[in-house]
Scaffold this active site. Structure first.
Site, PDB file in Angstrom:
ATOM      1  N   HIS A  96     -35.531 -14.844 -11.701  1.00  0.00           N
ATOM      2  CA  HIS A  96     -34.811 -13.976 -10.085  1.00  0.00           C
ATOM      3  C   HIS A  96     -35.848 -14.103  -9.222  1.00  0.00           C
ATOM      4  O   HIS A  96     -37.283 -14.458  -9.131  1.00  0.00           O
ATOM      5  CB  HIS A  96     -35.263 -12.333 -10.663  1.00  0.00           C
ATOM      6  N   GLU A 167     -27.737 -16.996  -7.545  1.00  0.00           N
ATOM      7  CA  GLU A 167     -28.605 -15.646  -7.468  1.00  0.00           C
ATOM      8  C   GLU A 167     -28.745 -16.100  -5.843  1.00  0.00           C
ATOM      9  O   GLU A 167     -30.642 -16.709  -5.725  1.00  0.00           O
ATOM     10  CB  GLU A 167     -28.792 -14.875  -7.955  1.00  0.00           C
TER      11      GLU A 167
END
Ligand code: PGA
Length: 258
Positions: A96, A167
């Protein structure tokens, strides 16, 4: 292909709020008469056990927000891959952008070995890849993401053992989202890279994450190559999260009718 809604609760919720949300969401899912996407809740580590208590018996799954690749060992403050497995995590978020920002020492190789360890322990890594605002401005978004896919995808896995999430770092927590065209281009590029790496590349679900909310979810889910969404702050309230899960349904209906 199976569709997904991953709620990444980050460090947003206190225990009582995480439990309340998990309990009511599981009830909604159990009582739903419509087919739903696979829902994965990713609470903070200390709440993995209580959240699991509320979702067990439903189709909602548990995900960890990360873990340390080592099995067990002298790693103060870390939570090991076996430990998240022990408390029923089925998925682990990996790579992430918030983790990449906080742990700049972690290389692409580190991320790949982490993904491999997660698979080895019988869980599914959700590998998050995306470009920075600067990379996009310079026209290097596709290259940046392709490099991550090439270097961070586990060397060996079967279909069903990996999820990828596109993302873009600049879209996370900002209320900015890429255009439909940009999302589709990036998902196509990711699919292409995955296919180069493995003959089963086409079977790997690719999710979109970054400022998904109840208003834009349907539009994002309609993008070609998008197999679900990762939701951050807008997935921390029951009504919003449920609306996003249902948005997915609205989109599926249209597809079946059209
Ligand atoms: P956001 O976060 O929905 O709050 O932008 C998404 C993510 O970090 O996956």
């Amino acid at each position: 292909m199976q569709q997904y809604v991953v709620a990444n609760w980050k460090m947003f919720l206190r225990r009582k709020d995480a439990e309340h949300l998990a309990k009511h969401l599981a009830r909604h899912v159990i009582e739903s008469e419509e087919a739903l996407p696979k829902v994965i809740l990713c609470p903070s580590h200390p709440y993995l056990i209580p959240v699991h208590e509320h979702i067990k018996g439903s189709s909602v799954s548990l995900g960890a927000q990360g873990c340390h690749p080592q099995h067990l060992g002298p790693n103060t403050g870390e939570v090991g891959v076996q430990q998240v497995k022990d408390v029923n995590a089925e998925y682990v978020l990996i790579g992430h952008s918030e983790q990449r920002r906080e742990h700049t020492e972690r290389t692409n190789e580190h991320i790949r070995s982490l993904a491999e360890m997660v698979i080895e322990h019988g869980m599914i890594p959700i590998l998050c890849v995306g470009e920075t605002a600067e990379e996009r401005k310079k026209g290097r978004a596709k290259q940046a993401v392709a490099k991550k896919i090439q270097e961070e995808t586990p060397r060996k896995f079967r279909p069903g053992q990996l999820l990828v999430a596109y993302e873009p770092a600049w879209a996370i927590g900002t209320d900015k989202t890429p255009t439909r065209k940009e999302i589709e281009e990036m998902h196509e590029a990711i699919g292409y890279e995955l296919e180069k790496l493995t003959p089963n590349g086409k079977l790997i679900p690719v999710l979109y994450g970054g400022s998904v909310d109840p208003k834009n979810a349907e539009e994002i889910l309609r993008c070609k190559g998008v197999h679900g969404v990762v939701v951050g702050r807008h997935g921390t309230k029951l009504d919003n999260l449920w609306a996003i899960i249902k948005a997915h349904n609205a989109h599926e209906h249209e597809e079946n009718e059209g």
